[in-house]
Write a protein that holds these residues in place. Structure first.
Motif, PDB file in Angstrom:
ATOM      1  N   GLU A 246      50.360  31.431  38.204  1.00 42.12           N
ATOM      2  CA  GLU A 246      50.096  32.580  37.345  1.00 42.12           C
ATOM      3  C   GLU A 246      48.722  33.190  37.589  1.00 42.12           C
ATOM      4  O   GLU A 246      48.447  34.301  37.129  1.00 42.12           O
ATOM      5  N   ALA A 247      47.851  32.461  38.297  1.00 38.73           N
ATOM      6  CA  ALA A 247      46.510  32.981  38.549  1.00 38.73           C
ATOM      7  C   ALA A 247      46.490  34.013  39.670  1.00 38.73           C
ATOM      8  O   ALA A 247      45.522  34.764  39.802  1.00 38.73           O
ATOM      9  N   VAL A 248      47.535  34.058  40.487  1.00 36.41           N
ATOM     10  CA  VAL A 248      47.561  34.957  41.646  1.00 36.41           C
ATOM     11  C   VAL A 248      48.287  36.245  41.269  1.00 36.41           C
ATOM     12  O   VAL A 248      49.413  36.216  40.766  1.00 36.41           O
ATOM     13  N   VAL A 249      47.615  37.365  41.510  1.00 35.47           N
ATOM     14  CA  VAL A 249      48.168  38.694  41.226  1.00 35.47           C
ATOM     15  C   VAL A 249      48.229  39.457  42.543  1.00 35.47           C
ATOM     16  O   VAL A 249      47.256  39.475  43.305  1.00 35.47           O
ATOM     17  N   PHE A 250      49.364  40.079  42.808  1.00 31.13           N
ATOM     18  CA  PHE A 250      49.517  40.841  44.048  1.00 31.13           C
ATOM     19  C   PHE A 250      49.342  42.325  43.754  1.00 31.13           C
ATOM     20  O   PHE A 250      50.060  42.899  42.933  1.00 31.13           O
ATOM     21  N   GLU A 251      48.351  42.928  44.416  1.00 33.07           N
ATOM     22  CA  GLU A 251      48.189  44.379  44.409  1.00 33.07           C
ATOM     23  C   GLU A 251      48.686  44.877  45.755  1.00 33.07           C
ATOM     24  O   GLU A 251      47.970  44.814  46.759  1.00 33.07           O
ATOM     25  N   GLY A 252      49.930  45.336  45.762  1.00 35.64           N
ATOM     26  CA  GLY A 252      50.557  45.628  47.041  1.00 35.64           C
ATOM     27  C   GLY A 252      50.808  44.316  47.760  1.00 35.64           C
ATOM     28  O   GLY A 252      51.511  43.441  47.268  1.00 35.64           O
ATOM     29  N   THR A 253      50.199  44.162  48.925  1.00 34.46           N
ATOM     30  CA  THR A 253      50.318  42.906  49.673  1.00 34.46           C
ATOM     31  C   THR A 253      49.064  42.049  49.550  1.00 34.46           C
ATOM     32  O   THR A 253      48.990  40.985  50.158  1.00 34.46           O
ATOM     33  N   SER A 300      43.941  31.956  34.476  1.00 37.22           N
ATOM     34  CA  SER A 300      45.258  31.433  34.835  1.00 37.22           C
ATOM     35  C   SER A 300      46.346  31.863  33.859  1.00 37.22           C
ATOM     36  O   SER A 300      47.487  31.419  33.978  1.00 37.22           O
ATOM     37  N   LYS A 301      46.021  32.719  32.911  1.00 34.82           N
ATOM     38  CA  LYS A 301      47.019  33.275  31.998  1.00 34.82           C
ATOM     39  C   LYS A 301      46.681  34.730  31.751  1.00 34.82           C
ATOM     40  O   LYS A 301      45.556  35.064  31.395  1.00 34.82           O
ATOM     41  N   ASN A 302      47.660  35.615  31.971  1.00 32.76           N
ATOM     42  CA  ASN A 302      47.486  37.065  31.811  1.00 32.76           C
ATOM     43  C   ASN A 302      46.438  37.630  32.761  1.00 32.76           C
ATOM     44  O   ASN A 302      45.753  38.610  32.435  1.00 32.76           O
ATOM     45  N   ALA A 303      46.327  37.029  33.945  1.00 34.29           N
ATOM     46  CA  ALA A 303      45.376  37.546  34.932  1.00 34.29           C
ATOM     47  C   ALA A 303      45.722  38.978  35.325  1.00 34.29           C
ATOM     48  O   ALA A 303      44.831  39.795  35.573  1.00 34.29           O
ATOM     49  N   PHE A 304      47.007  39.297  35.376  1.00 31.60           N
ATOM     50  CA  PHE A 304      47.422  40.652  35.756  1.00 31.60           C
ATOM     51  C   PHE A 304      46.867  41.679  34.774  1.00 31.60           C
ATOM     52  O   PHE A 304      46.296  42.702  35.170  1.00 31.60           O
ATOM     53  N   LEU A 305      47.013  41.419  33.462  1.00 27.61           N
ATOM     54  CA  LEU A 305      46.537  42.369  32.455  1.00 27.61           C
ATOM     55  C   LEU A 305      45.019  42.503  32.503  1.00 27.61           C
ATOM     56  O   LEU A 305      44.476  43.598  32.354  1.00 27.61           O
ATOM     57  N   ILE A 306      44.339  41.394  32.716  1.00 33.54           N
ATOM     58  CA  ILE A 306      42.877  41.418  32.709  1.00 33.54           C
ATOM     59  C   ILE A 306      42.345  42.160  33.931  1.00 33.54           C
ATOM     60  O   ILE A 306      41.402  42.950  33.836  1.00 33.54           O
ATOM     61  N   LEU A 307      42.959  41.950  35.089  1.00 34.30           N
ATOM     62  CA  LEU A 307      42.512  42.670  36.283  1.00 34.30           C
ATOM     63  C   LEU A 307      42.835  44.156  36.182  1.00 34.30           C
ATOM     64  O   LEU A 307      42.051  45.000  36.620  1.00 34.30           O
ATOM     65  N   LYS A 308      43.975  44.495  35.605  1.00 35.24           N
ATOM     66  CA  LYS A 308      44.337  45.902  35.472  1.00 35.24           C
ATOM     67  C   LYS A 308      43.421  46.632  34.499  1.00 35.24           C
ATOM     68  O   LYS A 308      43.239  47.849  34.602  1.00 35.24           O
ATOM     69  N   ALA A 309      42.840  45.909  33.546  1.00 31.73           N
ATOM     70  CA  ALA A 309      41.991  46.540  32.540  1.00 31.73           C
ATOM     71  C   ALA A 309      40.560  46.729  33.008  1.00 31.73           C
ATOM     72  O   ALA A 309      39.772  47.387  32.324  1.00 31.73           O
ATOM     73  N   ARG A 310      40.209  46.184  34.169  1.00 30.83           N
ATOM     74  CA  ARG A 310      38.825  46.293  34.605  1.00 30.83           C
ATOM     75  C   ARG A 310      38.518  47.730  35.028  1.00 30.83           C
ATOM     76  O   ARG A 310      39.415  48.461  35.469  1.00 30.83           O
ATOM     77  N   PRO A 311      37.258  48.179  34.905  1.00 27.08           N
ATOM     78  CA  PRO A 311      36.899  49.538  35.315  1.00 27.08           C
ATOM     79  C   PRO A 311      37.192  49.763  36.795  1.00 27.08           C
ATOM     80  O   PRO A 311      36.893  48.928  37.640  1.00 27.08           O
ATOM     81  N   GLY A 312      37.811  50.907  37.087  1.00 24.99           N
ATOM     82  CA  GLY A 312      38.087  51.259  38.475  1.00 24.99           C
ATOM     83  C   GLY A 312      39.366  50.685  39.023  1.00 24.99           C
ATOM     84  O   GLY A 312      39.712  50.938  40.168  1.00 24.99           O
ATOM     85  N   ALA A 313      40.101  49.904  38.207  1.00 25.53           N
ATOM     86  CA  ALA A 313      41.329  49.291  38.721  1.00 25.53           C
ATOM     87  C   ALA A 313      42.370  50.338  39.066  1.00 25.53           C
ATOM     88  O   ALA A 313      43.094  50.221  40.039  1.00 25.53           O
TER      89      ALA A 313
END
Length: 319
Positions: A246-253, A300-313
């Motif tokens: 759950e810690a790994v988030v894919f942005e494209g590839t 390791s939980k909700n990493a996708f939401l946290i990365l998407k919420a960062r400035p410039g994402a």
């Protein structure tokens, strides 16, 4: 020239005045630097707050990256089938009128009556056809009211307490698996797993460089025949740097993790996206071969939401 005493008396008040003025200036500076509690609180409320790197209301967990031993698997797919050696075909003992027959898919116990015949040579006589095994009724071949010839097929009974799975084994994996290897079978989209054993590998590789292997599932798994399933065959273990899946988030590839920097009080000071290189994937872990070090902390939980919420994402995603 010698000074007179009255000259010293006249100069002393002037020096005293200069000293007093200096003291007053110093005191006024100290008072100017001091603020009342009300003024301090007002300034604090007016000052901009430090942004929290975790979005409000988003639950999260932090995991310390470390080395761990994890299993290695050969992952493939297969198709379920009934064991043909556990199936029987029931036929009519003589030319008869079919009075009743078990329904398709009906589960019947051993010695159950699955068909009733009335021999044409003996009208009114009732002949029962019983199954020698317990199982499921497959492919009834006659209908009630029809005439069935002697030896004519009535139906088939299959013992589904044992299920086969014919799996694809790539030529590059043939030296890693062998008969007797345990197998874990699962249905895509379903968390339930079934344990079996790879008991046979056919000694032939097709033009697509794939061999056929057979996994046996016992204890009535309850899966239908003809179902496509996922199959994993364990082939050993190794040690490496790992993070939860759950810690790994894919942005494209691009595989990213949210690396965390903590304050001295243990709260989150900053979250930064880090591109990582991945190795083996297990059912709960990713092996990380680059981008992180042991001791790093990641969301390791909700990493996708946290990365998407960062400035410039959003801008990065558009790129």
């Amino acid at each position: 020239m010698r000074r007179r005493p009255d000259d010293r008396r006249r100069r002393f008040p002037a020096a005293l005045r200069i000293l007093l003025v200096g003291l007053l200036l110093l005191l006024s500076g100290v008072l100017a630097c001091r603020k009342s509690p009300e003024a301090s609180r007002a300034e604090a409320s007016a000052a901009p707050a430090v942004a929290n790197p975790i979005p409000s209301g988003v639950p999260y967990e932090i995991t310390v990256v470390q080395k761990e031993r994890f299993p290695l698997w050969v992952s493939t797919t297969g198709v379920t089938t009934l064991d043909p050696t556990r199936q029987v075909v029931l036929t009519a003992p003589q030319r008869s009128l079919l009075r009743s027959i078990a329904a398709l898919g009906e589960r019947v116990p051993k010695d159950a009556v699955v068909a009733v015949l009335e021999p044409l040579a003996s009208p009114g006589l009732r002949v029962e056809v019983r199954t020698p095994i317990a199982g499921l009724v497959l492919r009834p071949s006659a209908r009630v009211g029809e005439i069935v010839e002697e030896g004519g097929r009535l139906l088939e009974i299959a013992d589904d307490s044992v299920l086969w799975v014919w799996v694809r084994i790539y030529a590059s994996d043939l030296d890693r698996v062998r008969p007797g290897t345990p197998a874990v079978v699962s249905v895509p989209g379903n968390a339930r797993t079934f344990s079996g054993v790879l008991d046979l590998i056919l000694p032939e590789v097709g033009p697509d460089r794939v061999a056929q292997g057979r996994v046996v599932l016992r204890d009535r798994p309850g899966l239908p025949a003809g179902l496509v399933v996922d199959v994993r065959l364990p082939v050993g273990q190794r040690e490496g740097l790992v993070v939860p899946r759950e810690a790994v988030v894919f942005e494209g590839t691009r595989p990213l993790v949210a690396r965390v920097r903590l304050k001295s009080d243990g709260t989150v000071a900053a979250v930064e996206p880090v591109e990582v290189s991945l190795g083996v994937e297990t059912d709960r872990l990713w092996e990380v071969t680059g981008g992180l070090q042991a001791g790093d902390r990641v969301i390791s939980k909700n990493a996708f939401l946290i990365l998407k919420a960062r400035p410039g994402a959003a801008e990065e995603g558009d790129d």
